[in-house]
Design a protein around this motif. Structure first.
Motif, PDB file in Angstrom:
ATOM      1  N   ILE A   1      54.083 -38.836-106.321  1.00  0.00           N
ATOM      2  CA  ILE A   1      53.327 -40.080-106.533  1.00  0.00           C
ATOM      3  C   ILE A   1      53.483 -40.552-107.975  1.00  0.00           C
ATOM      4  N   ALA A   2      52.988 -39.772-108.917  1.00  0.00           N
ATOM      5  CA  ALA A   2      53.095 -40.188-110.319  1.00  0.00           C
ATOM      6  C   ALA A   2      52.914 -38.988-111.239  1.00  0.00           C
ATOM      7  N   ARG A   3      53.681 -39.002-112.326  1.00  0.00           N
ATOM      8  CA  ARG A   3      53.417 -38.026-113.381  1.00  0.00           C
ATOM      9  C   ARG A   3      52.473 -38.692-114.359  1.00  0.00           C
ATOM     10  N   LEU A   4      51.464 -37.970-114.834  1.00  0.00           N
ATOM     11  CA  LEU A   4      50.435 -38.598-115.650  1.00  0.00           C
ATOM     12  C   LEU A   4      50.417 -38.135-117.095  1.00  0.00           C
ATOM     13  N   ALA A   5      50.502 -36.841-117.326  1.00  0.00           N
ATOM     14  CA  ALA A   5      50.307 -36.351-118.683  1.00  0.00           C
ATOM     15  C   ALA A   5      51.275 -35.222-119.003  1.00  0.00           C
ATOM     16  N   LEU A   6      51.572 -35.078-120.285  1.00  0.00           N
ATOM     17  CA  LEU A   6      52.413 -33.995-120.760  1.00  0.00           C
ATOM     18  C   LEU A   6      51.636 -33.217-121.817  1.00  0.00           C
ATOM     19  N   GLU A   7      51.788 -31.904-121.783  1.00  0.00           N
ATOM     20  CA  GLU A   7      51.148 -31.098-122.816  1.00  0.00           C
ATOM     21  C   GLU A   7      52.218 -30.352-123.583  1.00  0.00           C
ATOM     22  N   PRO A   8      52.327 -30.603-124.875  1.00  0.00           N
ATOM     23  CA  PRO A   8      53.330 -29.895-125.678  1.00  0.00           C
ATOM     24  C   PRO A   8      52.897 -28.454-125.938  1.00  0.00           C
ATOM     25  N   THR A   9      53.811 -27.654-126.449  1.00  0.00           N
ATOM     26  CA  THR A   9      53.503 -26.265-126.807  1.00  0.00           C
ATOM     27  C   THR A   9      53.677 -26.091-128.307  1.00  0.00           C
ATOM     28  N   VAL A  10      52.782 -25.335-128.921  1.00  0.00           N
ATOM     29  CA  VAL A  10      52.933 -25.007-130.336  1.00  0.00           C
ATOM     30  C   VAL A  10      52.881 -23.498-130.499  1.00  0.00           C
ATOM     31  N   ALA A  11      53.491 -23.027-131.615  1.00  0.00           N
ATOM     32  CA  ALA A  11      53.439 -21.601-131.928  1.00  0.00           C
ATOM     33  C   ALA A  11      52.381 -21.406-132.999  1.00  0.00           C
ATOM     34  N   VAL A  12      51.395 -20.527-132.730  1.00  0.00           N
ATOM     35  CA  VAL A  12      50.349 -20.282-133.726  1.00  0.00           C
ATOM     36  C   VAL A  12      50.239 -18.799-134.036  1.00  0.00           C
TER      37      VAL A  12
ATOM     38  N   VAL B   1      49.570 -23.126-137.449  1.00  0.00           N
ATOM     39  CA  VAL B   1      50.672 -23.543-136.583  1.00  0.00           C
ATOM     40  C   VAL B   1      51.972 -23.317-137.338  1.00  0.00           C
ATOM     41  N   ILE B   2      52.916 -22.577-136.731  1.00  0.00           N
ATOM     42  CA  ILE B   2      54.169 -22.313-137.450  1.00  0.00           C
ATOM     43  C   ILE B   2      55.355 -23.059-136.852  1.00  0.00           C
ATOM     44  N   ALA B   3      55.196 -23.644-135.683  1.00  0.00           N
ATOM     45  CA  ALA B   3      56.283 -24.459-135.127  1.00  0.00           C
ATOM     46  C   ALA B   3      55.766 -25.298-133.972  1.00  0.00           C
ATOM     47  N   ALA B   4      56.371 -26.482-133.805  1.00  0.00           N
ATOM     48  CA  ALA B   4      56.112 -27.278-132.613  1.00  0.00           C
ATOM     49  C   ALA B   4      57.291 -27.065-131.682  1.00  0.00           C
ATOM     50  N   LEU B   5      57.037 -26.608-130.443  1.00  0.00           N
ATOM     51  CA  LEU B   5      58.133 -26.366-129.504  1.00  0.00           C
ATOM     52  C   LEU B   5      58.401 -27.662-128.737  1.00  0.00           C
ATOM     53  N   THR B   6      58.773 -28.689-129.492  1.00  0.00           N
ATOM     54  CA  THR B   6      58.962 -30.024-128.928  1.00  0.00           C
ATOM     55  C   THR B   6      60.229 -30.639-129.501  1.00  0.00           C
ATOM     56  N   GLU B   7      60.660 -31.759-128.911  1.00  0.00           N
ATOM     57  CA  GLU B   7      61.853 -32.442-129.418  1.00  0.00           C
ATOM     58  C   GLU B   7      61.551 -33.091-130.767  1.00  0.00           C
ATOM     59  N   ASN B   8      60.370 -33.751-130.839  1.00  0.00           N
ATOM     60  CA  ASN B   8      59.981 -34.425-132.081  1.00  0.00           C
ATOM     61  C   ASN B   8      58.698 -33.818-132.613  1.00  0.00           C
ATOM     62  N   ARG B   9      58.465 -34.035-133.918  1.00  0.00           N
ATOM     63  CA  ARG B   9      57.229 -33.511-134.490  1.00  0.00           C
ATOM     64  C   ARG B   9      56.016 -34.129-133.803  1.00  0.00           C
ATOM     65  N   LEU B  10      54.928 -33.379-133.755  1.00  0.00           N
ATOM     66  CA  LEU B  10      53.716 -33.876-133.112  1.00  0.00           C
ATOM     67  C   LEU B  10      52.916 -34.707-134.100  1.00  0.00           C
TER      68      LEU B  10
ATOM     69  N   TYR C   1      50.287 -32.632-135.883  1.00  0.00           N
ATOM     70  CA  TYR C   1      50.703 -31.792-137.014  1.00  0.00           C
ATOM     71  C   TYR C   1      51.990 -32.352-137.608  1.00  0.00           C
ATOM     72  N   PRO C   2      51.915 -33.462-138.350  1.00  0.00           N
ATOM     73  CA  PRO C   2      53.153 -34.105-138.827  1.00  0.00           C
ATOM     74  C   PRO C   2      53.941 -33.231-139.796  1.00  0.00           C
ATOM     75  N   ASP C   3      53.270 -32.251-140.433  1.00  0.00           N
ATOM     76  CA  ASP C   3      53.968 -31.429-141.424  1.00  0.00           C
ATOM     77  C   ASP C   3      54.609 -30.191-140.816  1.00  0.00           C
ATOM     78  N   VAL C   4      54.329 -29.942-139.539  1.00  0.00           N
ATOM     79  CA  VAL C   4      54.876 -28.735-138.920  1.00  0.00           C
ATOM     80  C   VAL C   4      56.249 -29.055-138.318  1.00  0.00           C
ATOM     81  N   PRO C   5      57.316 -28.376-138.790  1.00  0.00           N
ATOM     82  CA  PRO C   5      58.651 -28.666-138.253  1.00  0.00           C
ATOM     83  C   PRO C   5      58.805 -28.181-136.807  1.00  0.00           C
ATOM     84  N   THR C   6      59.664 -28.875-136.069  1.00  0.00           N
ATOM     85  CA  THR C   6      59.929 -28.440-134.700  1.00  0.00           C
ATOM     86  C   THR C   6      60.792 -27.191-134.741  1.00  0.00           C
ATOM     87  N   ILE C   7      60.877 -26.542-133.589  1.00  0.00           N
ATOM     88  CA  ILE C   7      61.642 -25.298-133.533  1.00  0.00           C
ATOM     89  C   ILE C   7      63.127 -25.560-133.785  1.00  0.00           C
TER      90      ILE C   7
END
Lengths: 503, 330
Positions: free
Chosen positions: B124-135, B226-235, B238-244
């Motif tokens: 039917i529809a995709r509604l939300a995405l939840e990113p993953t972070v490393a803490v 937070v030591i990394a955002a496991l995402t394509e782009n920074r969140l 946490y704009p200062d946390v680099p992606t993996i």
């Protein structure tokens, strides 16, 4: 001084008419939820969540928490009257509560359950108010090895539940441990003993097993004894329906025991109310002058676990409100509710929203008094239920059991499981196997296995992990001492016997 | 002939007035539910999907998007297999929908006993995405994912990560990072999220890979980092946390997605109705606030795109599971 100010702030929040009203609604609903087996606190909170969106968060939390601790009051009612535990924490209340009811002492049993709940519940709130933050930090020192040792300590309670034959008690516990192994092995994702049924992938539902073994088993056994029509005698007169002063005196230690054990176990996020009620029962029996009285209608055997079950809620709110860590499905639901109201449960909650925390604490004092006033007058009423003839009462018990079990997962499969466990309960009773060790092992067995394997992964397979951590060692030593008590008693009895023979 | 033309014009006018009168309700022509909607979730009351569904039921009611009540049915068990089987059994029922997460894709891949896959259901529809972070705990020595990986390389198997079932995204991420870097650390299965947090804060374990809403409050209170955002782009959180990937660890990105599905054999008309419902929800400020409060991202996809997404996710997850050494049965 600061605490005093905070508490005044709390009562200012709790005593507003709106909050008093919803507090009453909460504890009233909680009592009903507790009485009805199957309908649990998490499901009730989930159903009522939409209603609470219009409230402010303090009011909502006061009501939802009222359901939570209120349900603990009602939990003992069906255990005592019908041998039908509404939740696993009330299983141990059946042991002496139902025996008391059979002896015509249902009133005192229900009364002492309410009084003990009130006393221990209040102690739990005091604890929550005075020592929450340092205690929460202490609870964090519990890792998997400590939890395993706690579960091991809990499992030693089997020896206090075994009744006449220790061997049969241990065998019942082994069946419980096997039942605990049914379901998905979460470490490897492999199914175990599921016999091709998807429903078993999540394991055996405690409530289904408990209601089946206790309530259905009891009904089946009693059906055979057709000749005995007046099983329960309910004495006339209000005085005989409430606990006597002597009863209260007998329960002095039980109140203290239940309060302290319940609260401390509650603070541990991975322990739960079941182990609290079983531990306090075991402790009560271990220190009792007449341990043989337990299981035959000892009033302390009702007071201690019911107290523990209630002060556990005060304890469980400690990690929830100070750290945002829920320890049970019920507290997880409270956490979810807080989030949906726009609060951010976590280490900053008390600091950023003091009115929420202190308002809740103050409302719990009020709510506990409401519950006592609400529950004590119901005691004579409930006790009179037993005057209902068996040909009417048993179908009612069966009906409540089936509806209650269906309500948990709305699944027909569970009803068949209920029937199966009913037969198991019947057979066990016929062969004189005690049922409580089975339930204890089923509930604790799952956690014991999990924490054991977690610990060994942590230590890369080194078993000494349980003996190098001080808290773990203390609990294992306590378990060893408890195990030694019956051996000590046997040897003493044996000595006496040989001494008398020699004479 | 002439009268026919008039009738045609009249009908046209009526149709147009309908559109003007009802505004955005055009999509509602055709199918409309005639009673309460059953909403199937695979978690127990209080679980992730359950709360998501209940929040949506509440929002659709508050916004008057659905004329009838949505009633949540919990069909927990078998990591989603029970709920999927139940929903497949509702074939042709227009008053039942269900909620999905990647668990419903992974479970049939790993569980021989599962009888249905997500492809059996109607998207039917995709509604939300939840990113993953490393803490990590705030007083831990690791400032970046790289630090952690180096430490894990020096002490293979000594560092520990608490997480969910072995087929959950946190473990799949761990497997992927281990493979990409050659580091090794232990994965300890802890059933409840609360226990995972407690073990990290208590210093018993070292790294948590989870959605930000599990850790953000502790990050804010200064007890986790937070030591990394496991995402394509920074969140944006946490704009200062680099992606993996910025940290030089190149792995495929997995996302926790949430959305709606219907039983098999749902007609185009009904699909269009539900698509419209969730598209309308998607545009409300209430929904945007909900996403922000729960640290989720808007992930709206319509039925057709969602079907394709399910297929690509299935392929990706199958590969990842195989690489991670999990037994894949389909």
């Amino acid at each position: 001084m600061e605490t005093l100010q905070n508490i005044l702030l709390g009562f200012a929040v709790a005593l507003t008419p709106v909050n008093l009203f919803w507090c009453f609604v909460g504890v009233f609903l909680g009592t009903i939820v507790g009485i009805l087996p199957g309908l649990g606190t998490p499901a009730t909170i989930a159903i009522l969540l939409p209603l609470s969106f219009q409230m402010n968060p303090a009011t909502g939390l006061i009501m939802m928490a009222g359901i939570y601790y209120g349900s603990k009051y009602g939990g003992s009612t069906t255990s005592i009257l019908m041998n039908l535990p509404g939740e696993t924490a009330s299983v141990v209340t059946c042991l002496d509560g139902y025996q008391m009811a059979r002896q015509g002492r249902a009133g005192p049993a229900l009364g002492i359950a309410a009084i003990s709940s009130f006393v221990a519940g209040t102690v739990g709130i005091l604890g929550l108010m005075l020592v929450a933050p340092p205690l929460a930090r202490f609870a964090l020192r519990f890792g998997p090895p400590e939890y395993f040792s706690l579960m091991a300590l809990g499992l030693t309670m089997v020896i206090f539940l075994a009744g006449k034959s220790m061997i049969k008690g241990l065998l019942a516990a082994l069946i419980g441990l096997w039942l605990a192994s049914i379901g998905t092995d979460t470490f490897t994702a492999e199914p175990r003993f599921i016999f091709g049924r998807l429903e078993l992938l999540d394991g055996v539902d405690f409530i289904v097993a408990t209601i089946g073994i206790f309530a259905i088993g009891e009904v089946l056994v009693n059906l055979e004894e057709k000749t005995k029509i007046d099983l329960f005698k309910v004495p006339k007169g209000l005085r005989n329906l409430l606990p006597t002063l002597q009863d209260l005196k007998d329960c002095r230690f039980a109140f203290l025991n239940g309060s302290v054990v319940g609260f401390l176990i509650g603070v541990m996020p991975g322990a739960g109310a079941t182990i609290a009620s079983f531990l306090s029962y075991g402790l009560e029996k271990a220190v009792s002058k007449n341990p043989d009285k337990f299981g035959t209608g000892a009033i302390e055997g009702v007071a201690a676990p019911e107290g523990a079950n209630n002060s556990e809620t005060g304890g469980a709110l400690v990690p929830l409100l100070t750290l945002g860590i829920p320890g049970s499905n019920s507290t997880a639901m409270l956490l979810a509710a807080l989030t949906l109201w726009g609060m951010k449960p976590g280490p900053l909650l008390i600091q950023e929203h003091p009115e929420i925390f202190w308002g809740l604490v103050a409302s719990m004092y009020v709510g506990n008094i409401m519950l006592l006033i609400l529950n004590l007058p119901m005691v004579p009423l409930f006790a009179k239920i037993l005057r209902v003839p068996n040909y009417f009462l048993y179908p009612v018990i069966l009906g409540i059991s089936v509806v209650g079990v269906y309500a948990v997962n709305s699944s027909m499969f569970d009803i068949w499981m209920l029937a199966l466990f009913g037969i198991l309960g019947y057979v066990m009773r016929k062969l004189d196997f005690p049922a409580a060790p089975l339930v204890l092992a089923l509930v604790l067995g799952i956690r014991a296995e999990e924490t054991f394997r977690q610990s060994l992964i942590m230590s890369q397979g080194d078993l000494s992990v349980f003996l190098t951590r001080p808290l773990s060692v203390i609990m294992l030593l306590t378990a060893a001492v408890l195990l030694a008590i019956p051996i000590f008693r046997w040897t003493q009895a044996w000595r006496k016997q040989t001494a008398s023979e020699e004479n | 002939m002439r009268s026919g033309k008039h009738v045609g014009m009249l009908l046209g006018l009526l149709a147009w007035s309908g559109i003007f009168l009802h505004g955005q309700d055009v999509w509602a022509q055709g199918f409309k539910p005639s009673g309460p909607i059953e909403v199937v979730v695979h978690s127990k009351a209080g679980g992730g999907s359950d709360l998501f569904a209940r929040a949506i039921a509440d929002m659709t009611r508050e916004e008057n998007i659905i004329p009838h009540r949505m009633q949540v049915t919990n069909k927990s068990g078998g990591s989603g297999a029970v709920a999927m089987t139940y929903l497949v059994g509702k074939k042709g029922d227009t008053h039942t929908i269900g909620f999905f997460t990647p668990v419903l894709i992974v479970t049939p891949l790993t569980l021989k006993e599962a009888q249905v896959t997500i492809q059996d259901l109607t998207p039917i529809a995709r509604l939300a995405l939840e990113p993953t972070v490393a803490v990590v705990k705030a007083d831990a020595p690791y400032k970046t994912m790289r630090d952690f990986v180096e430490a894990a390389k020096k002490n293979p198997g000594k560092l520990k990560q608490p997480g969910g079932a072995i087929s959950s995204l946190d473990n799949l991420f761990r497997m992927l990072i281990q493979k990409a870097t050659g580091a090794q650390w232990a994965y300890i299965n802890l059933e409840s999220g609360g226990e995972r947090v407690a073990n990290l804060l208590g210093g018993h374990m070292d790294l948590m890979l989870d959605n930000p809403d599990k850790s953000h409050e502790y990050v804010r209170a200064g007890s986790m980092r937070v030591i990394a955002a496991l995402t394509e782009n920074r969140l944006s959180l946490y704009p200062d946390v680099p992606t993996i990937k910025e940290q030089g660890i190149d792995i495929p990105i997995l996302t926790q997605s949430r959305g709606v599905m219907a039983p098999p054999g749902t007609s185009k008309e009904v699909v269009a109705y539900w698509e419209g419902v969730f598209e309308r929800l998607n545009k409300t400020p209430r929904w945007k606030k909900y996403l922000a409060d729960n640290l989720m991202e808007d992930g709206f996809l319509r039925s057709q795109e969602l079907g394709k997404f399910w297929d690509t996710e299935t392929r990706l997850l199958r590969d990842v599971l195989k690489e991670a050494g999990v037994k894949v049965v389909r």
